[in-house]
Motif scaffolding. Structure first.
Motif, short mmCIF file in Angstrom:
data_model
loop_
_atom_site.label_atom_id
_atom_site.label_comp_id
_atom_site.label_asym_id
_atom_site.label_seq_id
_atom_site.Cartn_x
_atom_site.Cartn_y
_atom_site.Cartn_z
N ASP A 1 0.85 -1.19 0.00
CA ASP A 1 0.00 0.00 0.00
C ASP A 1 0.89 1.25 0.00
O ASP A 1 1.75 1.39 0.86
N ILE A 2 0.68 2.12 -0.98
CA ILE A 2 1.41 3.38 -1.03
C ILE A 2 0.51 4.43 -0.40
O ILE A 2 -0.56 4.74 -0.92
N PRO A 3 0.93 5.01 0.73
CA PRO A 3 0.06 5.94 1.45
C PRO A 3 -0.25 7.21 0.66
O PRO A 3 0.46 7.58 -0.27
N LYS A 4 -1.32 7.87 1.10
CA LYS A 4 -1.75 9.11 0.46
C LYS A 4 -0.65 10.16 0.59
O LYS A 4 -0.02 10.30 1.62
N GLN A 5 -0.43 10.90 -0.51
CA GLN A 5 0.58 11.94 -0.54
C GLN A 5 0.11 13.07 -1.43
O GLN A 5 -0.79 12.89 -2.24
N SER A 6 0.73 14.21 -1.28
CA SER A 6 0.37 15.33 -2.15
C SER A 6 1.44 15.48 -3.21
O SER A 6 2.62 15.24 -2.97
N ALA A 7 1.01 15.85 -4.41
CA ALA A 7 1.91 16.06 -5.54
C ALA A 7 1.41 17.27 -6.33
O ALA A 7 0.22 17.56 -6.35
N ILE A 8 2.34 17.96 -6.98
CA ILE A 8 2.00 19.16 -7.74
C ILE A 8 2.20 18.88 -9.22
O ILE A 8 3.26 18.42 -9.64
N SER B 1 -3.98 15.06 -4.21
CA SER B 1 -3.75 14.05 -3.18
C SER B 1 -3.95 12.70 -3.84
O SER B 1 -5.01 12.43 -4.41
N ILE B 2 -2.92 11.86 -3.80
CA ILE B 2 -2.94 10.61 -4.57
C ILE B 2 -2.40 9.46 -3.75
O ILE B 2 -1.51 9.64 -2.93
N ASP B 3 -2.98 8.27 -3.94
CA ASP B 3 -2.44 7.06 -3.32
C ASP B 3 -2.57 5.91 -4.30
O ASP B 3 -3.23 6.03 -5.34
N GLY B 4 -1.92 4.80 -3.99
CA GLY B 4 -1.91 3.69 -4.93
C GLY B 4 -1.52 2.38 -4.28
O GLY B 4 -1.31 2.29 -3.07
N VAL B 5 -1.39 1.36 -5.12
CA VAL B 5 -0.97 0.03 -4.69
C VAL B 5 0.13 -0.43 -5.64
O VAL B 5 0.01 -0.30 -6.85
N LEU B 6 1.19 -0.97 -5.05
CA LEU B 6 2.34 -1.45 -5.81
C LEU B 6 2.41 -2.96 -5.67
O LEU B 6 2.34 -3.49 -4.55
N TYR B 7 2.52 -3.67 -6.78
CA TYR B 7 2.63 -5.13 -6.77
C TYR B 7 4.05 -5.49 -7.17
O TYR B 7 4.51 -5.10 -8.24
N LEU B 8 4.74 -6.23 -6.29
CA LEU B 8 6.13 -6.56 -6.58
C LEU B 8 6.43 -7.99 -6.20
O LEU B 8 5.65 -8.65 -5.51
N ARG B 9 7.58 -8.46 -6.66
CA ARG B 9 8.03 -9.82 -6.38
C ARG B 9 9.53 -9.80 -6.16
O ARG B 9 10.25 -9.07 -6.83
N ILE B 10 10.00 -10.63 -5.23
CA ILE B 10 11.43 -10.76 -4.98
C ILE B 10 11.98 -11.77 -5.99
O ILE B 10 11.50 -12.90 -6.08
N VAL B 11 12.99 -11.34 -6.77
CA VAL B 11 13.60 -12.22 -7.76
C VAL B 11 14.97 -12.71 -7.31
O VAL B 11 15.43 -13.75 -7.77
N ASP B 12 15.64 -11.97 -6.43
CA ASP B 12 16.95 -12.37 -5.91
C ASP B 12 16.94 -12.21 -4.39
O ASP B 12 17.14 -11.10 -3.88
N PRO B 13 16.70 -13.30 -3.65
CA PRO B 13 16.63 -13.20 -2.19
C PRO B 13 17.92 -12.71 -1.54
O PRO B 13 17.89 -12.05 -0.51
N TYR B 14 19.07 -13.00 -2.16
CA TYR B 14 20.35 -12.54 -1.62
C TYR B 14 20.42 -11.01 -1.63
O TYR B 14 20.75 -10.39 -0.61
N LEU B 15 20.09 -10.39 -2.76
CA LEU B 15 20.14 -8.93 -2.85
C LEU B 15 19.09 -8.28 -1.95
O LEU B 15 19.33 -7.23 -1.37
N THR B 16 17.92 -8.90 -1.84
CA THR B 16 16.88 -8.34 -0.98
C THR B 16 17.30 -8.39 0.49
O THR B 16 17.01 -7.47 1.24
N SER B 17 18.00 -9.44 0.87
CA SER B 17 18.44 -9.58 2.26
C SER B 17 19.60 -8.66 2.61
O SER B 17 19.63 -8.06 3.68
N TYR B 18 20.55 -8.55 1.70
CA TYR B 18 21.77 -7.81 2.00
C TYR B 18 21.90 -6.47 1.27
O TYR B 18 22.80 -5.69 1.56
N GLY B 19 21.02 -6.20 0.31
CA GLY B 19 21.13 -4.97 -0.47
C GLY B 19 20.44 -3.77 0.14
O GLY B 19 20.79 -2.63 -0.14
N VAL B 20 19.44 -4.00 0.98
CA VAL B 20 18.67 -2.91 1.58
C VAL B 20 18.20 -3.36 2.96
O VAL B 20 17.91 -4.53 3.17
#
Length: 195
Positions: free
Chosen positions: A84-91, A99-118
């Motif tokens: 869930d991408i929370p409501k935010q203001s944009a110009i 005022s806009i909000d949205g939903v992001l759909y994602l998938r982990i493709v490399d568990p190593y980078l996800t664990s140690y990259g961020v």
């Protein structure tokens, strides 16, 4: 007297505590207790460290670990995740604040980078989606925001995928959920339509 009030307080807190635990389990995979024989569920990747250093990624099914030396450090779900991408203001380019909000759909493709990259992948991708949405909306005018909603979603996915590649994640879709205009702008648009 004291024991009754304590019992009432505990009974009131217990449902809240259970609800919190259920919400935490729903969103977060647990790190398993280390044993010799490990059964990894389908669509999960378990990151094993041997004496504090990355050793391997456990595949679904039966796996054998060395009890003291090996430790399951991270558990990553390989399923599609809706964030869930929370409501935010944009110009917009014509200086209208939305005022806009949205939903992001994602998938982990490399568990190593996800664990140690961020440090926190979900927080990082949420912040990236918010800043990208602000910059994409700043390029177009208010009239085009409603007409080009689909192309805005596509450009968001492309921008997010460029940045999140180093984190081992890929963005599948971005959907704008709600766009709200300031009251005065909404009234002016309504008057223009009626005229």
């Amino acid at each position: 007297m004291f024991s009754r009030s304590l019992a009432r307080t505990v009974l009131q807190i217990k449902p809240l505590n259970n609800a919190w635990k259920q919400a935490a389990l729903k969103h977060k995979s647990y790190t398993p207790i280390n044993t010799v024989v490990m059964f990894v569920p389908q669509q999960e990747a378990w990151i094993v460290e041997r004496m504090g250093k990355f050793h391997r990624i456990l595949e679904p099914g039966l796996n054998i670990l060395i009890p003291i030396a090996d430790r399951v450090k991270y558990v990553q779900s390989l399923k599609e995740i809706a964030v869930d991408i929370p409501k935010q203001s944009a110009i917009t380019s014509d200086n209208v604040t939305l005022s806009i909000d949205g939903v992001l759909y994602l998938r982990i493709v490399d568990p190593y980078l996800t664990s140690y990259g961020v440090e926190d992948p979900e927080f990082a991708i949420t912040q990236l989606a918010q800043t990208t949405m602000r910059s994409e909306l700043g390029k177009i005018s208010l009239d085009k925001v409603f007409r080009e909603r689909e192309s805005l979603n596509v450009s968001m996915v492309e921008s997010i995928n460029k940045a999140s590649e180093a984190w081992g994640m890929t963005c599948l879709r971005y959907e704008i959920r709600d766009i709200k205009l300031p009251q005065r702008v909404q009234e002016a648009m309504q008057m223009q339509v009626e005229a």
